[in-house]
Design an enzyme around this catalytic site. Structure first.
Site, mmCIF file in Angstrom:
data_model
loop_
_atom_site.group_PDB
_atom_site.id
_atom_site.type_symbol
_atom_site.label_atom_id
_atom_site.label_comp_id
_atom_site.label_asym_id
_atom_site.label_seq_id
_atom_site.Cartn_x
_atom_site.Cartn_y
_atom_site.Cartn_z
ATOM 1 N N ASN A 1 2.466 31.280 -24.717
ATOM 2 C CA ASN A 1 1.328 32.199 -24.707
ATOM 3 C C ASN A 1 1.840 33.529 -24.187
ATOM 4 O O ASN A 1 2.447 33.578 -23.111
ATOM 5 C CB ASN A 1 0.231 31.698 -23.769
ATOM 6 C CG ASN A 1 -0.389 30.383 -24.236
ATOM 7 O OD1 ASN A 1 -0.035 29.860 -25.299
ATOM 8 N ND2 ASN A 1 -1.306 29.865 -23.453
ATOM 9 N N HIS B 1 -7.236 22.565 -20.482
ATOM 10 C CA HIS B 1 -7.276 24.023 -20.393
ATOM 11 C C HIS B 1 -8.143 24.374 -19.173
ATOM 12 O O HIS B 1 -9.215 24.971 -19.304
ATOM 13 C CB HIS B 1 -7.830 24.619 -21.697
ATOM 14 C CG HIS B 1 -7.475 26.065 -21.921
ATOM 15 N ND1 HIS B 1 -6.802 26.521 -23.035
ATOM 16 C CD2 HIS B 1 -7.705 27.160 -21.167
ATOM 17 C CE1 HIS B 1 -6.654 27.837 -22.962
ATOM 18 N NE2 HIS B 1 -7.193 28.258 -21.837
ATOM 19 N N TYR C 1 1.033 37.771 -23.595
ATOM 20 C CA TYR C 1 0.123 38.922 -23.613
ATOM 21 C C TYR C 1 0.810 40.235 -23.236
ATOM 22 O O TYR C 1 0.561 41.271 -23.821
ATOM 23 C CB TYR C 1 -1.065 38.680 -22.667
ATOM 24 C CG TYR C 1 -1.973 37.592 -23.185
ATOM 25 C CD1 TYR C 1 -2.986 37.888 -24.089
ATOM 26 C CD2 TYR C 1 -1.785 36.260 -22.813
ATOM 27 C CE1 TYR C 1 -3.804 36.890 -24.606
ATOM 28 C CE2 TYR C 1 -2.609 35.255 -23.325
ATOM 29 C CZ TYR C 1 -3.609 35.584 -24.220
ATOM 30 O OH TYR C 1 -4.408 34.592 -24.738
ATOM 31 N N GLU D 1 -0.957 26.611 -19.885
ATOM 32 C CA GLU D 1 -0.628 27.531 -18.796
ATOM 33 C C GLU D 1 -0.791 26.926 -17.406
ATOM 34 O O GLU D 1 -1.653 27.354 -16.630
ATOM 35 C CB GLU D 1 -1.485 28.798 -18.910
ATOM 36 C CG GLU D 1 -1.332 29.493 -20.237
ATOM 37 C CD GLU D 1 -1.896 30.911 -20.250
ATOM 38 O OE1 GLU D 1 -2.474 31.334 -19.235
ATOM 39 O OE2 GLU D 1 -1.710 31.603 -21.253
ATOM 40 N N ARG E 1 -6.515 25.756 -32.765
ATOM 41 C CA ARG E 1 -6.172 25.179 -31.464
ATOM 42 C C ARG E 1 -7.410 25.219 -30.566
ATOM 43 O O ARG E 1 -7.972 26.288 -30.348
ATOM 44 C CB ARG E 1 -5.028 25.980 -30.838
ATOM 45 C CG ARG E 1 -4.694 25.561 -29.425
ATOM 46 C CD ARG E 1 -3.462 26.296 -28.866
ATOM 47 N NE ARG E 1 -3.271 25.882 -27.495
ATOM 48 C CZ ARG E 1 -3.412 26.671 -26.431
ATOM 49 N NH1 ARG E 1 -3.671 27.956 -26.568
ATOM 50 N NH2 ARG E 1 -3.263 26.190 -25.223
ATOM 51 N N GLU F 1 -0.798 31.417 -28.079
ATOM 52 C CA GLU F 1 -1.812 32.442 -27.786
ATOM 53 C C GLU F 1 -1.150 33.807 -27.822
ATOM 54 O O GLU F 1 -0.045 33.983 -27.301
ATOM 55 C CB GLU F 1 -2.420 32.286 -26.375
ATOM 56 C CG GLU F 1 -3.402 31.170 -26.224
ATOM 57 C CD GLU F 1 -3.980 31.079 -24.812
ATOM 58 O OE1 GLU F 1 -4.013 32.102 -24.088
ATOM 59 O OE2 GLU F 1 -4.403 29.970 -24.443
HETATM 60 C C1 PNW Z 1 -4.932 32.979 -20.939
HETATM 61 N N1 PNW Z 1 -2.555 36.148 -15.887
HETATM 62 O O1 PNW Z 1 -5.309 33.298 -19.635
HETATM 63 C C2 PNW Z 1 -5.727 31.721 -21.239
HETATM 64 O O2 PNW Z 1 -5.000 30.660 -21.779
HETATM 65 C C3 PNW Z 1 -6.992 31.983 -21.969
HETATM 66 O O3 PNW Z 1 -7.924 30.964 -21.678
HETATM 67 C C4 PNW Z 1 -7.497 33.361 -21.630
HETATM 68 O O4 PNW Z 1 -8.778 33.600 -22.126
HETATM 69 C C5 PNW Z 1 -6.478 34.350 -22.188
HETATM 70 O O5 PNW Z 1 -5.185 34.077 -21.719
HETATM 71 C C6 PNW Z 1 -6.806 35.804 -21.908
HETATM 72 O O6 PNW Z 1 -6.805 36.069 -20.530
HETATM 73 C C7 PNW Z 1 -4.560 34.056 -18.773
HETATM 74 O O7 PNW Z 1 -3.186 36.536 -14.886
HETATM 75 C C8 PNW Z 1 -5.204 34.448 -17.607
HETATM 76 O O8 PNW Z 1 -1.320 36.373 -16.021
HETATM 77 C C9 PNW Z 1 -4.522 35.137 -16.650
HETATM 78 C C10 PNW Z 1 -3.201 35.440 -16.855
HETATM 79 C C11 PNW Z 1 -2.550 35.058 -18.015
HETATM 80 C C12 PNW Z 1 -3.244 34.368 -18.970
#
Ligand code: PNW
Length: 467
Positions: free
Chosen positions: A294, A120, A296, A165, A76, A371
């Protein structure tokens, strides 16, 4: 539980244009909002910029070879809008399209399925100067750009993602200002959110008209998993409010054709939403072929209580301005547990919950984890090897959650590790490493970390190892 994934499950890795390409003024590319932002003093850690990034533009062949070595079955990436259409208007620049055509052909030659993200976060600066995402016209410009790329590459790219996002684009870009273009105007951020929705809908229609019908169109949402601190009605209400601002504001219109019931009332002090035209929701609500998620970490919220000492900034970078318009009544807390180098709590159960939530809300819509990954303090050892056991544990835990969700009925078709290689981590610059492949920022040499070898084995066998 079986630890085996289906044979056609996509084993992917993800990147984005501004984070890896460099070559920012080659081939007719003009600045995007991220070029402007990263070159503004004080906006990124150590003043880092994407000018060179990891020089993927010049090392594309070598990078695809690396992907093949890792046994990836999908990759991707995103297209830099201002490389393809420098002013954000008018005809495409052949050199820009050629770069992506060469990349795609290289991937196809090696049996790696390309998944192309159109946006992006790198809006052409000229379009920002004309009003950016708060301006309605930007949505139509995006649809035009989508059609250009769709006509050029639709014969060889089957998997398309409109936006990555949009929450970050709207709220980190225009409310908290920690992302480009760095504005801190809550009303503008809600206009931006609506126009990103419209951009997604118009682009989806434009792509359908420009491409073979077999191609699949999706969107990637950063789906927050918002948990209340307690079952107290005030805390439940806080979680509902943040869930609407994080998720519902996008998936409501895109997937169901309506904004969340309480959203307009929640944000009435910020805007009257007069920028939503009658026909917009129909334009936004387009049939999709998959939903990209995505993931995290999770968020923990409560009703704001000035006496509680454990409230924190909300983990979205240091800014005096909130990325949550109209939500001053909500407090954010650090969820308990181990944290990554970003300070984000590791919680695989959030991914499980997320996959089952969308399984219930949008039955029949295939899901992709577009992601997932962790930043770690990676360093080469004396032998030059980079051992990242924490990342392996993170990935194993989250993939086990994906597998469990699939057993429980979630139709997950693939997983994309963020990220293929270390890269420009936005306002954190090069200080945060998310890659499965280590990049030495002096020499730009690439070295697969232990997690890359672990992931390659997983892609080869399709089964999660026990330890
Ligand atoms: C995502 N938050 O970014 C992006 O899609 C990527 O480009 C990035 O490198 C990756 O996650 C890691 O950070 C985020 O503040 C940035 O919640 C900020 C947030 C979430 C995702």
């Amino acid at each position: 539980m079986s630890n085996r994934f289906p044979p056609d499950f996509l084993w992917g890795a993800a990147t984005s244009a501004y984070q890896i390409e460099g070559a920012v003024s080659e081939g007719g590319r003009t600045p995007s909002i991220w070029d402007t932002f990263s070159h503004t003093p004080g906006r990124t850690a150590d003043g880092d910029t994407g000018d060179v990034a990891v020089d993927h533009y010049h090392r594309m062949r070598e990078d695809v070879a690396l992907m093949a070595e890792l046994g990836l079955t999908s990759y991707r990436f995103s297209v830099s809008w201002s490389r393809v259409q420098p002013t954000g208007r008018g005809p495409a620049v052949q050199l820009g399209l050629d770069f992506y055509r060469r990349l795609v052909d290289e991937l196809l030659d090696r049996g790696i399925a390309p998944a192309l993200t159109l946006y992006h976060w790198d809006l052409p600066q000229e379009l920002e100067d004309a009003g950016g995402w708060p301006a309605r016209d930007t949505a139509y410009r995006f649809a035009e750009y989508a059609a250009l790329v769709g006509s050029a590459l639709g014969d060889r790219v089957e998997r398309w993602i409109t936006l990555n996002e949009p929450w970050c684009s709207a709220f980190l870009g225009y409310a908290s200002g920690v992302h480009a273009p760095g504005r801190t105007d809550p009303a503008a951020s809600l206009r931006a959110a609506h126009h990103l929705n419209l951009a997604h809908g118009e682009a989806t229609s434009a792509l359908r008209a420009a491409m073979p019908a077999r191609n699949q169109i999706a969107v990637s949402l950063n789906s927050a998993v918002v948990r209340p601190c307690s079952q107290d009605p005030a805390d439940l209400e806080a979680a509902r409010r943040i869930d609407d601002l994080a998720n519902g504001v996008f998936h409501g219109p895109m997937l169901h054709g309506a904004y969340p019931e309480h959203l307009f009332a929640d944000t009435a002090s910020v805007t009257d939403w007069a920028f939503v035209h009658d026909s917009d929701l129909r334009a936004i609500h387009q049939p999709l072929d998959a939903l990209g998620l995505n993931y995290y970490t999770t968020s923990l919220v409560s009703a704001a209580d000035p006496d509680r000492a454990d409230t924190r900034a909300d983990g979205h970078g240091a800014s005096a301005h909130s990325p949550w318009p109209g939500a001053a009544s909500v407090a954010f807390h650090q969820p308990p547990g181990e944290r990554t180098a970003m300070g984000w709590t590791v919680d695989p159960s959030g991914l499980y919950d997320l996959l089952l939530r969308y399984t219930k809300e949008t039955p029949g819509l295939p899901l992709l984890v577009t992601e997932n990954g962790a930043a770690c303090d990676d360093r080469p050892g004396p032998d030059g090897a980079v051992h990242d056991p924490d990342r392996i544990r993170y990935l194993r835990g989250h993939l086990a959650a994906v597998r469990r969700a699939m057993e429980a009925g979630a139709d997950v078709r693939g997983y994309y590790l963020w990220s293929l290689m270390d890269n420009f981590e936005w306002s954190y610059g090069y200080g945060k490493r998310f890659g499965a492949v280590y990049v030495d920022y002096e020499t730009l040499a690439r070295t697969p970390k232990s997690s890359a070898h672990w992931y390659a084995e997983l892609a080869r066998t399709g089964a999660l190892p026990e330890v």
